[in-house]
Design an enzyme around this catalytic site. Structure first.
Site, PDB file in Angstrom:
ATOM      1  N   GLY A  20       0.787  -1.228   0.000  1.00  0.00           N
ATOM      2  CA  GLY A  20       0.000   0.000   0.000  1.00  0.00           C
ATOM      3  C   GLY A  20       0.818   1.276   0.000  1.00  0.00           C
ATOM      4  O   GLY A  20       0.251   2.369   0.088  1.00  0.00           O
ATOM      5  N   PHE A  21       2.132   1.162  -0.125  1.00  0.00           N
ATOM      6  CA  PHE A  21       2.968   2.357  -0.063  1.00  0.00           C
ATOM      7  C   PHE A  21       2.811   3.242  -1.301  1.00  0.00           C
ATOM      8  O   PHE A  21       2.838   4.468  -1.198  1.00  0.00           O
ATOM      9  CB  PHE A  21       4.439   1.989   0.148  1.00  0.00           C
ATOM     10  CG  PHE A  21       4.720   1.309   1.468  1.00  0.00           C
ATOM     11  CD1 PHE A  21       3.867   1.456   2.556  1.00  0.00           C
ATOM     12  CD2 PHE A  21       5.834   0.521   1.626  1.00  0.00           C
ATOM     13  CE1 PHE A  21       4.125   0.828   3.772  1.00  0.00           C
ATOM     14  CE2 PHE A  21       6.113  -0.106   2.836  1.00  0.00           C
ATOM     15  CZ  PHE A  21       5.255   0.046   3.908  1.00  0.00           C
ATOM     16  N   ASN A  30       3.063  -2.032 -18.490  1.00  0.00           N
ATOM     17  CA  ASN A  30       3.032  -2.175 -17.035  1.00  0.00           C
ATOM     18  C   ASN A  30       1.588  -2.334 -16.554  1.00  0.00           C
ATOM     19  O   ASN A  30       1.016  -1.445 -15.929  1.00  0.00           O
ATOM     20  CB  ASN A  30       3.728  -0.987 -16.373  1.00  0.00           C
ATOM     21  CG  ASN A  30       4.002  -1.225 -14.905  1.00  0.00           C
ATOM     22  OD1 ASN A  30       3.467  -2.152 -14.303  1.00  0.00           O
ATOM     23  ND2 ASN A  30       4.829  -0.377 -14.328  1.00  0.00           N
ATOM     24  N   TYR A  61      -3.685   2.059 -10.907  1.00  0.00           N
ATOM     25  CA  TYR A  61      -4.141   3.437 -11.112  1.00  0.00           C
ATOM     26  C   TYR A  61      -5.645   3.494 -11.369  1.00  0.00           C
ATOM     27  O   TYR A  61      -6.341   4.355 -10.840  1.00  0.00           O
ATOM     28  CB  TYR A  61      -3.379   4.093 -12.264  1.00  0.00           C
ATOM     29  CG  TYR A  61      -1.893   4.228 -12.022  1.00  0.00           C
ATOM     30  CD1 TYR A  61      -1.379   4.520 -10.759  1.00  0.00           C
ATOM     31  CD2 TYR A  61      -0.995   4.070 -13.067  1.00  0.00           C
ATOM     32  CE1 TYR A  61      -0.022   4.649 -10.542  1.00  0.00           C
ATOM     33  CE2 TYR A  61       0.379   4.199 -12.856  1.00  0.00           C
ATOM     34  CZ  TYR A  61       0.846   4.492 -11.592  1.00  0.00           C
ATOM     35  OH  TYR A  61       2.200   4.615 -11.382  1.00  0.00           O
TER      36      TYR A  61
END
Length: 172
Positions: A99-100, A128, A135
């Site tokens: 979660g960083f 990717n 996102y």
């Protein structure tokens, strides 16, 4: 429990920032394109006229760097408001899935709101898929009708020289 502490980078972080840039470039298969130096980064990030900003994500306790984000302001003529362009977001391999990356993005979104920005935007490599899915899960929308263009190296020099010649001709 390990928490991520996010704070603006300092000049002392420059060697780590360059290391993270190189790690990101290696992940993106673009390490051969990295020419940045610590001296250049120090100048553009902390000199008299900074061009970009960096936030660092450090594990607490301990202070180990888990990732970073490098960003700068752009401007939307349609909105008549500044925006934040995220140039690089990188979480080191051993810290992914915790979660960083989301925390770094949320921090940037908060900065954008505090600075009265109209948007936060970035680019992602089309291969990717993990990042694309991530996102999209945060509400980001791909700009599929837009194609990014870039002029660099000799082509940039040539284009700039052509414009300089035109400008010089106008002054005579």
């Amino acid at each position: 429990m390990t928490d991520l502490h996010i704070a603006p980078a300092t000049p002392a972080d420059v060697p780590m920032i360059l290391q993270l840039i190189r790690e990101l470039a290696e992940f993106e298969r673009l390490l051969h394109e990295v020419t940045a130096t610590e001296e250049q980064l120090r100048k553009v990030l902390f000199g008299p006229k900074p061009s970009a900003e960096v936030i660092m994500g450090r594990l607490q306790p301990g202070g180990e760097v888990a990732g970073f984000a490098l960003f700068f302001h752009n401007f939307s003529t349609f909105l008549a408001r500044p925006g934040i362009y995220l140039e690089d977001l990188y979480v080191r391999q051993q810290f992914r899935g915790r979660g960083f990356g989301e925390q770094l993005l949320r921090h940037l979104a908060r900065l954008a709101v505090e600075r009265d920005c109209g948007r936060l935007e970035w680019s992602v490599l089309d291969w990717n898929q993990r990042a694309i899915d991530f996102y999209k899960s945060l509400g980001a929308v791909p700009m599929n009708e837009w194609t990014m263009y870039r002029v660099t190296g000799p082509a940039l020099q040539k284009l700039g020289a052509a414009i300089a010649a035109v400008d010089d001709g106008d002054r005579k």
